[in-house]
Enzyme design. Structure first.
Site, PDB file in Angstrom:
ATOM      1  CG  HIS A 130       0.767  -8.861  -0.259  1.00 27.14           C
ATOM      2  ND1 HIS A 130       1.648  -9.502   0.966  1.00 27.14           N
ATOM      3  CD2 HIS A 130       0.114  -7.610  -0.282  1.00 27.14           C
ATOM      4  CE1 HIS A 130       0.849  -8.483   1.932  1.00 27.14           C
ATOM      5  NE2 HIS A 130       0.311  -7.758   0.852  1.00 27.14           N
ATOM      6  CE  LYS A 140      -4.146  -8.534   1.723  1.00 22.72           C
ATOM      7  NZ  LYS A 140      -3.423  -6.780   2.580  1.00 22.72           N
ATOM      8  CG  ASP A 152       3.141 -11.579   3.987  1.00 26.19           C
ATOM      9  OD1 ASP A 152       2.491 -10.419   3.754  1.00 26.19           O
ATOM     10  OD2 ASP A 152       3.825 -12.182   4.056  1.00 26.19           O
ATOM     11  NE  ARG A 181     -26.909  -0.666  -6.218  1.00 26.60           N
ATOM     12  CZ  ARG A 181     -27.659   0.460  -5.513  1.00 26.60           C
ATOM     13  NH1 ARG A 181     -27.423   1.444  -5.947  1.00 26.60           N
ATOM     14  NH2 ARG A 181     -28.013  -0.352  -5.117  1.00 26.60           N
TER      15      ARG A 181
END
Length: 320
Positions: free
Chosen positions: A141, A162, A180, A246
């Protein structure tokens, strides 16, 4: 042996082959092996490691050798390969089988094809096609897009954004491969390729709008049938209690079909432009592949020992 099958009709169409003989409809005849055989040793009688599941390719060398044999010797040579019922025999360089070859192929019901291509060309095209069509595969998926030549598999919980991010990327000139459901195939020892199942290809679901056809709305230049998967972007809701990387010195990876794929986890919250972030991630991934790591370069500029810092790699399990 592959667990998948490919009809000889597909092989004939893909390689533009001429059918010389077939014992049945090519749609009912199948090949299962991704390997190809040139039967030089087998024609000379050495069959200890002969793989009968492979398509046989006959080139100038094999044809010239057979032409030097008398009829009895030719039948004996062909008895080493044709009774094993290989899926098919392809003659390169428009070579035509001898009457004895055709007779024995009909006897053992082995399909025969011919092509104008050179032996090397037909083998290369055939192996490439078989590696894709018969490759191990899984369906996961997510959304697969191409951004600046990088194949990016976007995953995350349902509703995280998404499909919306993919459409924004399409509007910015990039291409959608699958939404999908992404069918992932391992086409080599180092490469995963993703595509969309045929019945949902080019379609996308946007909450509040419904189903759209990306190719119809944005043009065929906005979609692509397949793409290599270079890395994964994992979209997750921003967690104030979680410490996000980061500097980029931590490298997360996950495993799909036995191959290790880099993973970038991008936290999602209001105000973040995910399409731009993914574009930057694509460009940065290309830079790293070229040996230019901005994080390590900055550490070096600050006088820090990059060797002692190193890149920390972690395997993670994505729920996809």
């Amino acid at each position: 042996m592959s667990e998948y099958q490919l009809s000889l009709a597909r092989v004939e169409k893909e390689l533009s082959l001429e059918t010389l003989y077939t014992p049945a409809d090519l749609n009912t005849l199948f090949v299962e092996s991704r390997d190809v055989n040139r039967p030089g040793l087998e024609l000379n009688g050495y069959v200890e490691h002969f793989e009968s599941s492979r398509i046989i390719v006959i080139g100038n060398q094999e044809a010239s050798f057979l032409a030097t044999l008398d009829d009895d010797s030719k039948r004996k040579a062909l008895e080493n390969i044709l009774p094993a019922h290989p899926p098919a025999v392809i003659f390169a360089r428009s070579i035509q089988p001898s009457p004895i070859f055709l007779e024995m192929a009909k006897l053992h019901k082995v399909p025969l094809f011919s092509t104008e291509d050179t032996t090397s060309s037909v083998i290369s095209a055939l192996v490439s096609f078989l590696n894709v069509e018969l490759a191990p595969r899984v369906t996961r998926h997510g959304v697969l897009v191409e951004v600046y030549g990088e194949g990016i598999f976007i995953v995350g919980d349902s509703g995280v954004g998404k499909s919306e991010t993919a459409i924004e990327l399409v509007k910015r000139g990039h291409r959608l491969i699958a939404d999908d459901a992404v069918e992932i195939r391992r086409v080599s020892a180092k490469t995963l390729v993703g595509s969309s199942p045929a019945n949902i290809r080019h379609f996308s679901e946007i909450r509040g709008i419904g189903i759209i056809n990306v190719a119809s709305l944005f043009g065929m230049g906005a979609v692509k049938p397949t793409e290599r998967i270079d890395f994964i972007v994992n979209l997750e809701a921003w967690d104030e209690n979680k410490s996000y990387d980061r500097m980029g010195l931590n490298r997360d990876c996950t495993e799909i079909l036995g191959l290790k794929i880099p993973v970038l986890t991008i936290p999602v919250r209001q105000g973040r432009n995910l399409a731009v972030i993914i574009e930057v991630a694509a460009m940065n991934n290309r830079q790293k592949a070229s040996g230019n790591d901005a994080a390590l370069e900055l550490m070096k500029n600050l006088g820090l020992d990059t060797d002692s810092l190193g890149v920390q790699e972690h395997m993670i399990d994505l729920d996809i």
